[in-house]
Design an enzyme around this catalytic site. Structure first.
Site, mmCIF file in Angstrom:
data_model
loop_
_atom_site.group_PDB
_atom_site.id
_atom_site.type_symbol
_atom_site.label_atom_id
_atom_site.label_comp_id
_atom_site.label_asym_id
_atom_site.label_seq_id
_atom_site.Cartn_x
_atom_site.Cartn_y
_atom_site.Cartn_z
ATOM 1 N N LYS A 77 0.834 -1.215 0.000
ATOM 2 C CA LYS A 77 0.000 0.000 0.000
ATOM 3 C C LYS A 77 0.866 1.261 0.000
ATOM 4 O O LYS A 77 0.667 2.162 -0.815
ATOM 5 C CB LYS A 77 -0.907 0.017 1.242
ATOM 6 C CG LYS A 77 -1.542 1.377 1.513
ATOM 7 C CD LYS A 77 -2.417 1.395 2.731
ATOM 8 C CE LYS A 77 -1.781 1.868 3.994
ATOM 9 N NZ LYS A 77 -1.662 3.313 4.214
ATOM 10 N N ASN A 78 1.821 1.333 0.929
ATOM 11 C CA ASN A 78 2.539 2.599 1.090
ATOM 12 C C ASN A 78 3.518 2.879 -0.048
ATOM 13 O O ASN A 78 3.965 4.007 -0.206
ATOM 14 C CB ASN A 78 3.206 2.663 2.470
ATOM 15 C CG ASN A 78 2.155 2.832 3.561
ATOM 16 O OD1 ASN A 78 1.008 3.197 3.275
ATOM 17 N ND2 ASN A 78 2.517 2.546 4.796
ATOM 18 N N CYS A 94 -4.988 8.209 9.164
ATOM 19 C CA CYS A 94 -5.185 7.732 10.543
ATOM 20 C C CYS A 94 -4.827 8.834 11.536
ATOM 21 O O CYS A 94 -3.906 9.616 11.312
ATOM 22 C CB CYS A 94 -4.296 6.526 10.825
ATOM 23 S SG CYS A 94 -4.770 5.071 9.885
ATOM 24 N N ARG A 119 0.348 15.131 13.344
ATOM 25 C CA ARG A 119 1.096 14.612 12.200
ATOM 26 C C ARG A 119 1.634 15.798 11.398
ATOM 27 O O ARG A 119 1.062 16.191 10.390
ATOM 28 C CB ARG A 119 0.212 13.683 11.353
ATOM 29 C CG ARG A 119 -0.230 12.437 12.121
ATOM 30 C CD ARG A 119 -0.942 11.426 11.262
ATOM 31 N NE ARG A 119 -0.049 10.735 10.341
ATOM 32 C CZ ARG A 119 -0.439 9.708 9.581
ATOM 33 N NH1 ARG A 119 -1.680 9.252 9.659
ATOM 34 N NH2 ARG A 119 0.406 9.133 8.757
ATOM 35 N N ASP A 138 3.748 0.318 12.361
ATOM 36 C CA ASP A 138 2.466 -0.151 11.816
ATOM 37 C C ASP A 138 2.132 -1.573 12.270
ATOM 38 O O ASP A 138 0.994 -2.024 12.096
ATOM 39 C CB ASP A 138 2.466 -0.065 10.281
ATOM 40 C CG ASP A 138 2.491 1.384 9.802
ATOM 41 O OD1 ASP A 138 2.192 2.278 10.611
ATOM 42 O OD2 ASP A 138 2.825 1.614 8.623
ATOM 43 N N ARG A 188 -9.095 0.215 3.959
ATOM 44 C CA ARG A 188 -8.152 1.163 3.343
ATOM 45 C C ARG A 188 -6.842 0.475 2.971
ATOM 46 O O ARG A 188 -6.146 0.927 2.064
ATOM 47 C CB ARG A 188 -7.832 2.298 4.328
ATOM 48 C CG ARG A 188 -8.932 3.319 4.454
ATOM 49 C CD ARG A 188 -8.472 4.509 5.294
ATOM 50 N NE ARG A 188 -7.073 4.754 5.048
ATOM 51 C CZ ARG A 188 -6.176 5.029 5.999
ATOM 52 N NH1 ARG A 188 -6.538 5.126 7.250
ATOM 53 N NH2 ARG A 188 -4.919 5.242 5.687
HETATM 54 C C1 EPZ Z 1 4.151 6.771 6.766
HETATM 55 O O1 EPZ Z 1 3.467 7.885 7.315
HETATM 56 C C2 EPZ Z 1 3.119 5.670 6.600
HETATM 57 N N1 EPZ Z 1 2.070 6.163 5.715
HETATM 58 C C3 EPZ Z 1 2.533 5.285 7.954
HETATM 59 O O2 EPZ Z 1 1.716 4.157 7.757
HETATM 60 C C4 EPZ Z 1 3.669 4.883 8.917
HETATM 61 O O3 EPZ Z 1 3.142 4.703 10.218
HETATM 62 C C5 EPZ Z 1 4.744 5.969 8.974
HETATM 63 O O4 EPZ Z 1 5.183 6.305 7.626
HETATM 64 C C6 EPZ Z 1 5.961 5.554 9.772
HETATM 65 O O5 EPZ Z 1 6.509 4.374 9.241
HETATM 66 C C7 EPZ Z 1 2.267 6.148 4.395
HETATM 67 O O6 EPZ Z 1 3.302 5.726 3.892
HETATM 68 C C8 EPZ Z 1 1.138 6.636 3.549
HETATM 69 P P1 EPZ Z 1 6.495 9.865 8.819
HETATM 70 P P2 EPZ Z 1 4.159 9.314 7.320
HETATM 71 O O7 EPZ Z 1 6.555 11.151 8.106
HETATM 72 O O8 EPZ Z 1 4.981 9.452 6.095
HETATM 73 C C9 EPZ Z 1 7.276 12.887 12.458
HETATM 74 C C10 EPZ Z 1 -0.270 2.931 7.676
HETATM 75 O O9 EPZ Z 1 -0.946 2.418 8.589
HETATM 76 N N2 EPZ Z 1 7.269 13.931 11.409
HETATM 77 O O10 EPZ Z 1 7.556 8.850 8.581
HETATM 78 O O11 EPZ Z 1 3.084 10.314 7.545
HETATM 79 C C11 EPZ Z 1 5.873 12.314 12.663
HETATM 80 O O12 EPZ Z 1 5.129 13.118 13.573
HETATM 81 C C12 EPZ Z 1 0.293 4.315 7.886
HETATM 82 O O13 EPZ Z 1 -0.045 2.378 6.601
HETATM 83 C C13 EPZ Z 1 7.627 15.217 11.751
HETATM 84 O O14 EPZ Z 1 7.929 15.537 12.905
HETATM 85 O O15 EPZ Z 1 5.088 9.195 8.592
HETATM 86 C C14 EPZ Z 1 6.198 10.945 13.217
HETATM 87 O O16 EPZ Z 1 6.454 11.053 14.587
HETATM 88 C C15 EPZ Z 1 -0.143 4.894 9.182
HETATM 89 N N3 EPZ Z 1 7.612 16.166 10.747
HETATM 90 C C16 EPZ Z 1 7.504 10.569 12.496
HETATM 91 O O17 EPZ Z 1 8.042 11.792 12.010
HETATM 92 C C17 EPZ Z 1 7.302 15.863 9.472
HETATM 93 O O18 EPZ Z 1 7.332 16.781 8.625
HETATM 94 C C18 EPZ Z 1 7.353 9.627 11.302
HETATM 95 O O19 EPZ Z 1 6.425 10.167 10.380
HETATM 96 C C19 EPZ Z 1 6.966 14.552 9.134
HETATM 97 C C20 EPZ Z 1 6.956 13.592 10.134
#
Ligand code: EPZ
Length: 418
Positions: free
Chosen positions: A22-23, A117, A122, A305, A397
């Site tokens: 998916k991702n 989610c 976020r 996840d 989803r």
């Molecule tokens: C991706 O989300 C995945 N979604 C999420 O999977 C997954 O949980 C996550 O990566 C972590 O592996 C998709 O790929 C569509 P991040 P993403 O930016 O990209 C902080 C699922 O169930 N952060 O890696 O949104 C954030 O708050 C979903 O399939 C900042 O501080 O996650 C978090 O603590 C749910 N500033 C950490 O980084 C930013 O600008 C990781 O977030 C961006 C993120």
């Protein structure tokens, strides 16, 4: 409202095929708009998030044709707007990839805040930091993120946080930006590598994906082609947990076992047998398992996840296990649902203490988000008696044909409409 009804307590046996990731798919599909030509994407999971992003491209003028359930042909030559509609963007998190993709295509993007989610704040500050390092201007206007990339050029960005979304978004923006872009402290998840492989196969020049330094040399144009999405690491992991929690014996096929190392090593610590082949893992969990402690981390650490499936499994294991969530602020909301099934879990901030070993009992519970929903299914499969799980639109989803796949493993699960 649809729900799943599960009669638990039956070990799962047999073989299950894993779908495309998916991702990866939800990033590769927006990446297709960088290509003014036809591209065919194979092994695309037939799930709600993919349908939403394909629909978004269609509504913006791209030609999208489903060749079969898992193959899609995209020709974005006719895409004629850099504005994403609010209603579509709010349906999923991955809509933020339209920022990088539209910036590459039109040097302009207007994208409403993404949905997805809810597990605390976020932020997208790292995405913005990356765009600004590429000489783009960003502004929040009328509730939208507006990006002006008229003077875009390669640049260097050091991410303060390891972010999957920011790494992919800046990759999309940099592919056609003149000059060289270097991203440091980049995310290393398998889907990052898959998006880079997709773009490289269409003519991009991206090096180092899968390490924490990614170098992108801008190219003028990408060409069309055919690409297959990698297997879904998280779907595969979810079936590994379902097998272990029910003390079953399941062969999970069409996977890249290396992507599952963090799960396999925890299973070995717990006393679960894991056999690895070239493209399968077999999980055989007989008898008592050992308690463990686990902390979620960016790849190659244990994936956040799969934290809810891990907690569901640990409720079946005698003793006290400690689960620390270090990626998201608020990803234990589902614990109160597990408690309805008799689970003994104490949450203190980012730490859950699981007192496991007493059988769960079936109950009426809700999926609070996508992966929490997978955790609920795993708990219900292992519990004695009947459970019903509501809000399964979250599960749809991200999991293709989940009830058919589970039924083929002997699970007693039906989808009903209340
Ligand atoms: C991706 O989300 C995945 N979604 C999420 O999977 C997954 O949980 C996550 O990566 C972590 O592996 C998709 O790929 C569509 P991040 P993403 O930016 O990209 C902080 C699922 O169930 N952060 O890696 O949104 C954030 O708050 C979903 O399939 C900042 O501080 O996650 C978090 O603590 C749910 N500033 C950490 O980084 C930013 O600008 C990781 O977030 C961006 C993120």
């Amino acid at each position: 409202m649809e729900k799943f009804v599960i009669n638990g307590g039956t070990p799962l046996f047999g073989e299950v095929n894993i779908s495309g990731a998916k991702n990866a798919a939800v990033a590769i599909i927006p990446a297709a708009i960088l290509i003014e030509d036809e591209c065919i994407i194979e092994n695309v999971p037939d799930i709600k998030d993919v349908r939403i992003i394909l629909d978004m491209l269609c509504s913006m003028g791209a030609k999208v044709e489903k060749i079969d359930a898992n193959t899609v042909k995209i020709d974005a030559t006719s895409l004629d707007t850099y504005i994403v509609g609010k209603e579509k963007a709010s349906k999923m998190r991955a809509s933020y990839y339209m920022l990088g993709a539209l910036c590459s295509r039109f040097k302009k993007a207007v994208v409403p805040p993404p949905g997805g989610c809810n597990f605390g704040i976020r932020p997208i500050d790292q995405h913005i930091k990356g765009f600004e390092a590429l000489n783009c201007k960003t502004e929040i206007k009328h509730g939208n993120i507006e990006l002006d990339a008229s003077d875009i050029k390669g640049g260097q960005v050091y991410f303060d946080v390891v972010s999957v979304g920011a790494t992919i978004n800046i990759m999309l923006a940099a592919v056609k930006a003149p000059g060289v872009t270097i991203m440091e402290n980049a995310a290393k998840e398998p889907h990052i590598v898959d998006v880079a492989n997709f773009l490289n196969s269409m003519g991009a020049n991206i090096k180092g994906a899968g390490t924490d330094v990614i170098k992108i040399t801008g190219v003028e144009k990408l060409h069309g082609g055919v690409y297959g999405v990698i297997p879904d690491q998280i779907e595969a992991g979810s079936y590994m947990f379902a097998a272990a929690a029910t003390r079953g014996d399941v062969t999970i096929k069409n996977v890249i076992p290396k992507h599952l190392d963090a799960i396999t090593s925890k299973f070995v610590e717990m006393g679960v047998d894991v056999e690895e082949g070239d493209d399968y893992v077999r999980v055989n969990a007989k008898g008592a398992l050992n308690k463990i402690n686990v902390k979620t981390l960016p790849y190659p650490g244990f994936p956040t996840d799969l934290q809810p499936p891990m907690v569901a499994l640990l409720t079946t294991v005698s003793g006290t296990s400690i689960v620390t969530e270090s990626v998201w602020d608020s990803r234990f909301q589902y614990v109160s649902e597990l408690e309805k099934m008799g689970a003994k879990i104490t949450v203190n901030g980012q730490v859950a203490v699981v007192e496991g070993g007493k059988s769960l009992t079936g109950a009426d519970v809700c999926a609070t988000d996508l992966r929490a929903g997978a955790g609920m299914i795993i708990a219900a499969l292992s519990a004695n008696g009947k459970s019903s799980i509501c809000n399964i639109h979250h599960i749809d989803r991200g999991y293709e044909n989940i009830e058919q796949k589970l039924i083929s493993l002997g699970a007693k699960i039906i989808r009903t409409d209340d």
